[in-house]
Design an enzyme around this catalytic site. Structure first.
Site, short mmCIF file in Angstrom:
data_model
loop_
_atom_site.label_atom_id
_atom_site.label_comp_id
_atom_site.label_asym_id
_atom_site.label_seq_id
_atom_site.Cartn_x
_atom_site.Cartn_y
_atom_site.Cartn_z
N HIS B 57 -33.38 -11.89 13.82
CA HIS B 57 -32.30 -12.62 14.45
C HIS B 57 -31.43 -11.50 15.22
CE1 HIS B 57 -33.25 -16.11 12.11
NE2 HIS B 57 -33.03 -15.59 11.34
N HIS B 219 -34.50 -20.86 12.43
CA HIS B 219 -35.68 -20.73 12.05
C HIS B 219 -36.89 -21.72 12.32
CE1 HIS B 219 -32.82 -19.03 9.18
NE2 HIS B 219 -33.37 -17.80 9.24
#
Lengths: 331, 331
Positions: B57, B219
């Site tokens: 991320h 996700h």
């Protein structure tokens, strides 16, 4: 094509408007053409620095307007040179009585239009100089430097020129320092996937799911090698070979290393490539004094990366490390 | 799958190594686990701020280590929570005798492991507090806030907590300010294309070439609406509707607006989305005091964007505007 945009015809203008809305203390859209991005407050009494080029490469070109970088930038359409009008407007805006340096990427339209804009500026008694950036080693051999394209090395030249102007150097000195930066930069890229020009709506080139192309230009200009994807370590080795020889780097040299993303490549991968390049340079005794990792010169959603090396001397290193105020140039 | 990487099993460690090589004054890999990223120099005598979470991320989470941000961060595998050991190591490293605040995204593994790490830290007489971030409005209705995921709003909470700690506030005050930031953040995302987890090698989800999904998690957790792609202006309107109601924003309110790229989306498009959001907020009399545009919380090569609003009061605005030293947090 799936892009976060409205009408393709408004793509460039809406991006510029978004930039000035987001960063009003840094960017202001100006010019009768609406195609100049400049600092809202320009300081008279020092050399002005401008650049310009086709759009779709943010932060290049216009994204580098800011204190310690560009004073103004001419903006073209996607992958198309601005015409001479915004260039002339950018020069006029950046002129604070000490003359203006134009940083020009080696593309036909940019060169021709900046040459014309400079002629007009001189008729208005603005002292102008140009530095041509030709850092892409894949675009022509070393003995045909004048045929090489300007790519991510442009960013180094902008930073050095901007810092030199901010430090109070005169036009001849700013030009000479920018030229030295340009002479000491070499870049090479690798493309993994194409971008899509908004008004065409189709990928600029096709490349298979397991292929990469080394040496491709930032508009999809053909590269020097296409083949199966390789591990990052092997790829870094191959890319660096193109650079270190051309720059005649030797053990003990200090460089700045820029691992640049072409737009859609995760920064995680850029750090893996950075690590690979660092190991190789370290084995050769080359000291990376200043590192840059991120998206600096892109082609919208093109996937891939480029590596740029700038050989440093003490003055270039000091100028490169000088502070700049810009959303795309952090610590 | 085409990624600039070596063996997938080394993906996380090579990225972390690349980060410390590129930014040695900002990042240092530490911990017996090798899965803590921390500032090389930690200042005793003030509150420590840590976070942690799955990888993939960047800049979230570990990328926000730096002066005025996090002191240390626990790093998991791609899309997998770190276990409690790097979390406990991060807490120990960040403790300068004044206690440590842990900023936790609302994911099962992160919550459980931070809870355990905090218990162990307390046994070592380290004062610890936790703030849970639940900014993703698409992941649960407003009356089930405790089920909402933490997404890009994490960045605001990190910035507020880091600035509060740097300003010398005590643990109770830093915790209270971070909690206030968390309470005043709302986010919603839109996905255009999937990411690929290195060790799986396949897209996490499938989405048609002309489709988008609103509310998808970072996700690839399912969103709230999937349908044909829309113009940016219409999309911004739809996304903002999810946020302004939930935050009870009214004319005269001041906010910070973050238009965040999920990884593969060109910054050009983020500015178009920013412009669209600005127009809508402006019509509602909502003043964007501080804007952020760029890749702040990504999912590797996922394409798309998220919009986060943080409602500001004077103290939050001052802390948000305070300087930080970090490659991902510029002017």
């Amino acid at each position: 094509m799936k892009k976060l945009m409205n009408e393709p015809v408004n793509y460039v203008d809406e991006v510029l408007d978004g930039m000035q809305l987001a960063h009003p203390r840094i960017f202001k859209v100006d010019g009768a053409t609406g195609r100049v991005l400049r600092k809202p407050v320009l300081e008279p009494g020092r050399v002005g620095v401008v650049s310009g080029g086709g759009f779709g490469h943010l932060p290049m070109f216009a994204g580098y307007v800011g204190d310690g970088l560009l004073d103004a930038c001419a903006v073209g359409d996607v992958f198309a040179s601005p015409d001479m009008n915004p260039m002339l407007e950018a020069i006029r805006l950046a002129d604070g009585g000490k003359g203006v340096l134009c940083i020009v990427g080696n593309y036909g339209g940019d060169k021709m239009n900046f040459a014309m804009a400079c002629e007009f500026a001189e008729m208005e008694d603005i002292a102008v100089r140009q530095v041509l950036v030709t850092d892409d080693v894949a675009s022509a051999p070393a003995d045909q430097m004048n045929k090489r394209r300007g790519v991510a090395g442009m960013v180094y030249v902008m930073k050095i020129a901007g810092a030199a102007a901010a430090a109070g150097h005169d036009l001849a000195e700013v030009t000479s320092l920018a030229q030295r930066a340009a002479d000491n930069c070499r870049s090479v890229g690798v493309a993994l996937a194409s971008c899509i020009v908004p008004q065409s709506g189709r990928p600029t080139f096709e490349i298979a799911d397991d292929e990469i192309e080394i040496g491709m230009g930032i508009h999809g200009e053909p590269g020097v090698w296409r083949g199966k994807a390789k591990p990052a370590d092997a790829l870094a080795e191959e890319l660096l070979t193109h650079l270190t020889g051309d720059l005649s780097l030797a053990s003990g040299d200090r460089v700045s290393l820029l691992v640049n993303g072409l737009g859609a490549t995760p920064v995680e991968e850029l750090y893996i490539l950075h690590r690979a390049a660092r190991k190789i340079l370290s084995e050769q005794g080359i000291d990376v004094a200043i590192a840059r990792v991120g998206n600096y010169a892109t082609s919208m959603e093109m996937a891939g990366a480029s590596i740029t090396l700038m050989k440093l001397d003490q003055q270039l290193e000091t100028l490169l490390a000088a502070p700049a105020t810009n959303p795309f140039w952090s610590v």
